[in-house]
Scaffold this motif. Structure first.
Motif, PDB file in Angstrom:
ATOM      1  N   LEU A  94     -81.651 -18.442 -37.502  1.00  0.00           N
ATOM      2  CA  LEU A  94     -81.209 -19.835 -37.538  1.00  0.00           C
ATOM      3  C   LEU A  94     -79.693 -19.919 -37.437  1.00  0.00           C
ATOM      4  O   LEU A  94     -79.145 -20.735 -36.666  1.00  0.00           O
ATOM      5  N   ASN A  95     -78.999 -19.097 -38.188  1.00  0.00           N
ATOM      6  CA  ASN A  95     -77.532 -19.139 -38.172  1.00  0.00           C
ATOM      7  C   ASN A  95     -76.966 -18.731 -36.816  1.00  0.00           C
ATOM      8  O   ASN A  95     -75.963 -19.305 -36.360  1.00  0.00           O
ATOM      9  N   ALA A  96     -77.597 -17.763 -36.160  1.00  0.00           N
ATOM     10  CA  ALA A  96     -77.123 -17.355 -34.832  1.00  0.00           C
ATOM     11  C   ALA A  96     -77.248 -18.505 -33.841  1.00  0.00           C
ATOM     12  O   ALA A  96     -76.342 -18.761 -33.029  1.00  0.00           O
ATOM     13  N   SER A  97     -78.371 -19.207 -33.899  1.00  0.00           N
ATOM     14  CA  SER A  97     -78.558 -20.336 -33.001  1.00  0.00           C
ATOM     15  C   SER A  97     -77.625 -21.484 -33.360  1.00  0.00           C
ATOM     16  O   SER A  97     -77.059 -22.144 -32.491  1.00  0.00           O
ATOM     17  N   ARG A  98     -77.471 -21.726 -34.637  1.00  0.00           N
ATOM     18  CA  ARG A  98     -76.561 -22.789 -35.078  1.00  0.00           C
ATOM     19  C   ARG A  98     -75.140 -22.516 -34.591  1.00  0.00           C
ATOM     20  O   ARG A  98     -74.453 -23.426 -34.102  1.00  0.00           O
ATOM     21  N   ASP A  99     -74.694 -21.277 -34.688  1.00  0.00           N
ATOM     22  CA  ASP A  99     -73.342 -20.934 -34.226  1.00  0.00           C
ATOM     23  C   ASP A  99     -73.192 -21.183 -32.728  1.00  0.00           C
ATOM     24  O   ASP A  99     -72.153 -21.655 -32.260  1.00  0.00           O
ATOM     25  N   ALA A 100     -74.245 -20.855 -31.961  1.00  0.00           N
ATOM     26  CA  ALA A 100     -74.180 -21.045 -30.514  1.00  0.00           C
ATOM     27  C   ALA A 100     -74.188 -22.526 -30.135  1.00  0.00           C
ATOM     28  O   ALA A 100     -73.604 -22.914 -29.116  1.00  0.00           O
ATOM     29  N   LEU A 101     -74.829 -23.351 -30.956  1.00  0.00           N
ATOM     30  CA  LEU A 101     -75.039 -24.755 -30.597  1.00  0.00           C
ATOM     31  C   LEU A 101     -74.051 -25.720 -31.235  1.00  0.00           C
ATOM     32  O   LEU A 101     -73.922 -26.859 -30.778  1.00  0.00           O
ATOM     33  N   ARG A 102     -73.352 -25.274 -32.279  1.00  0.00           N
ATOM     34  CA  ARG A 102     -72.473 -26.191 -33.009  1.00  0.00           C
ATOM     35  C   ARG A 102     -71.398 -26.834 -32.132  1.00  0.00           C
ATOM     36  O   ARG A 102     -71.060 -28.009 -32.343  1.00  0.00           O
ATOM     37  N   PRO A 103     -70.864 -26.145 -31.102  1.00  0.00           N
ATOM     38  CA  PRO A 103     -69.871 -26.822 -30.260  1.00  0.00           C
ATOM     39  C   PRO A 103     -70.424 -28.070 -29.555  1.00  0.00           C
ATOM     40  O   PRO A 103     -69.651 -28.958 -29.181  1.00  0.00           O
ATOM     41  N   TYR A 104     -71.731 -28.128 -29.389  1.00  0.00           N
ATOM     42  CA  TYR A 104     -72.353 -29.248 -28.666  1.00  0.00           C
ATOM     43  C   TYR A 104     -72.992 -30.265 -29.617  1.00  0.00           C
ATOM     44  O   TYR A 104     -73.139 -31.428 -29.266  1.00  0.00           O
TER      45      TYR A 104
END
Length: 341
Positions: A327-337
């Motif tokens: 979850l955290n890996a995906s959150r990090d990838a998506l947070r800029p958007y």
């Protein structure tokens, strides 16, 4: 009153990949047998129409369509996993048509929601390639139908245990169709890592959460509540589609997850509630994988109950550390958007 449209046809059971193949006619036979023996009030079953050439061409290349047309009426092997029998291409065209018809019904108010009980499945089929048991990409064809019928934004949520590489590829550079996937990773087909978020105008509109396996209903609930649903709420789709694969079931012989029927019902309930909040309940499920006959049939039945009015919540309980890490890996990838993440 909720009207849930169920679309299926005997032709789907004439797609026969061969003895011992997991994507067997017995899958749909068992699903329909359970629905017949334990009917769900508020459902209507109908036979679909076949997809038109134009509907298929909205997703697939002329070369792929011509190739599959040449296979029609023949037994052939497309790749090590994907075999066709004499009726397979006709069945696949009907499966894509069922997906379109389901979308038409909910977009035109003829049904509250719908479930296309089809085979072969579709989410591995890329615009120019059939693969992974899949000939045409049913959910991508359905998304394009939704766009033509006026949905400016379409959400595709894929909970199959395998990543839907074909669906991702179809909408990789677009923001009018958002693709969200939770799947086992690394696993077939090798795509679906957290940094895969789209390109160009579509950057940030592909969301992937890859889990290592052994994950539970509670793990999936955490991912829905902390990533998928908040982003979907912000996106505000006008049509919600689900690539409903049931191979994350704990008894599935191919998958490595630990979901139960109630976990699938909870995911379905979450998507139904989302659709009710943002798009007048317009929700369509399309059958993908699922190879435990008992797990598949009971989970489909549980989701049909939800579509027809039942509510289910994710079970509370401990979550796995590896699910939180994913979850955290995906959150990090998506947070800029998506700053709410």
């Amino acid at each position: 009153m909720t009207t849930t449209l169920l679309l299926t046809d005997p032709l789907f059971q004439k797609h026969d990949p061969g003895q011992g193949h997991p994507e067997s006619p017995a899958r749909l036979q068992r699903v329909l047998g359970v629905l017949a023996s334990t009917p769900v009030a508020g459902t209507v079953m109908a036979s679909p129409r076949s997809a038109t050439d134009a509907e298929l061409a909205a997703v697939h290349t002329p070369e792929l369509l011509a190739y599959l047309e040449r296979l029609s009426g023949h037994r052939a092997q497309i790749d090590p996993d994907t075999q066709v029998s004499e009726d397979s291409v006709d069945a696949a065209r009907l499966a894509a048509g069922a997906s379109v018809q389901a979308v038409e019904a909910v977009m035109k108010g003829q049904a509250t929601n719908a479930f296309a009980l089809v085979r072969p499945p579709g989410h591995h089929a890329e615009p120019g390639r059939s693969m992974g048991f899949c000939l045409f990409n049913n959910v991508a064809v359905a998304a394009e139908a939704g766009r033509r019928l006026g949905a400016e934004r379409v959400l595709v949520l894929d909970w199959d245990v395998h990543h839907g590489n074909g669906t991702q590829a179809a909408f990789w550079g677009r923001r009018d169709v958002m693709y969200q996937s939770v799947h086992q990773f690394p696993y077939y087909p090798g795509t679906g890592a957290a940094p895969e978020v789209g390109v160009g105008e579509g950057e940030g509109y592909t969301l992937n959460i890859g889990l290592p396996g052994g994950n539970s209903d509670a793990d999936y609930g955490m991912l829905f509540e902390e990533v998928f649903l908040p982003v979907a709420e912000a996106y505000r789709p006008q049509l919600v589609l689900v690539s409903a694969g049931f191979d994350p079931h704990q008894h599935d012989p191919i998958g490595g997850m630990d979901l139960t029927e109630r976990g699938f019902a909870a995911m379905c309930s979450a998507m139904k509630s989302l659709a009710e909040r943002v798009c007048d309940g317009r929700l369509v499920l399309l059958l993908e994988g699922g190879y435990s006959l008992e797990g598949l049939s009971q989970s489909v039945h549980a989701c049909v109950e939800v579509l027809a009015g039942r509510r289910d919540s994710f079970p509370t309980g401990p979550t796995h550390a590896d699910a939180k890490h994913a979850l955290n890996a995906s959150r990090d990838a998506l947070r800029p958007y998506w700053p709410m993440l």
